[in-house]
Design a protein around this motif. Structure first.
Motif, short mmCIF file in Angstrom:
data_model
loop_
_atom_site.label_atom_id
_atom_site.label_comp_id
_atom_site.label_asym_id
_atom_site.label_seq_id
_atom_site.Cartn_x
_atom_site.Cartn_y
_atom_site.Cartn_z
N GLY A 24 0.72 -1.13 -0.42
CA GLY A 24 0.03 -0.12 -0.29
C GLY A 24 0.61 0.26 -0.25
O GLY A 24 -0.20 2.37 0.74
N TYR A 25 2.08 0.99 -0.27
CA TYR A 25 2.79 2.29 -0.25
C TYR A 25 3.16 2.77 -1.50
O TYR A 25 3.24 2.18 -2.60
N ASN A 26 3.01 4.22 -2.01
CA ASN A 26 2.92 4.47 -3.37
C ASN A 26 3.94 4.72 -3.72
O ASN A 26 3.81 4.94 -5.00
N SER A 27 5.30 5.16 -3.36
CA SER A 27 6.43 5.24 -3.41
C SER A 27 6.92 4.16 -3.06
O SER A 27 7.15 3.82 -2.30
N PRO A 28 8.79 3.41 -3.84
CA PRO A 28 9.78 2.63 -3.45
C PRO A 28 10.11 3.51 -2.21
O PRO A 28 10.39 2.71 -1.30
N SER A 29 10.29 4.74 -2.28
CA SER A 29 11.19 5.50 -0.99
C SER A 29 10.79 5.66 0.10
O SER A 29 10.81 5.08 1.24
N GLY A 30 8.96 5.89 -0.33
CA GLY A 30 8.67 5.21 0.95
C GLY A 30 8.45 4.21 1.68
O GLY A 30 8.67 3.99 2.61
#
Length: 134
Positions: free
Chosen positions: A82-88
């Motif tokens: 459920g993360y919007n980005s891999p960095s998050g």
């Protein structure tokens, strides 16, 4: 949830299932358990457990398993959780494990048992420690 290990496991199971679907909320977990969000929150609080701590712990356990047991890319794992980005996701994982997903994946299995999930103001949890422990 009546403060029993069986009920606690049920809550964790629902959270894990929803975490994999990427849509975890107090309301959705309570609905799946057939209770109100307020009742669920109150019962977790009575046990000294934060709902969002359970969510983070579930995400960490799932992420750790996916990193250890699959060849999925970090981006795919981030999306599944459920993360919007891999960095998050990578920042959250580093906070939980004390290392990046890439380092975690390459570490020996014994190292995973030593990994600690850092949380401000609360006792640290290992991926194998019961969430009912304080």
């Amino acid at each position: 949830m009546r403060n029993s290990p069986k009920e606690h496991s049920r809550v964790k199971s629902v959270i894990a299932g929803l975490a994999l679907a990427g849509t975890v909320s107090l309301e959705s977990v309570a609905k799946r358990l057939g209770t109100s969000p307020r009742t669920l929150q109150r019962r977790l609080t009575e046990q000294g457990i934060s709902f969002w701590t359970l969510v983070e712990q579930s995400r960490f356990e799932i992420a750790g398993a996916l990193l250890r047991e699959t060849d999925l890319k970090v981006q795919e794992i981030a999306t599944r959780l459920g993360y919007n980005s891999p960095s998050g996701f990578s920042r959250a994982f580093a906070r939980w494990a004390g290392c990046s997903p890439k380092v975690f994946r390459g570490a020996p299995v014994e190292r995973h048992e030593e990994t600690r999930m850092a949380r401000t103001g609360q006792k640290l949890l290992t991926p194998t420690r019961s969430l009912t422990e304080k």
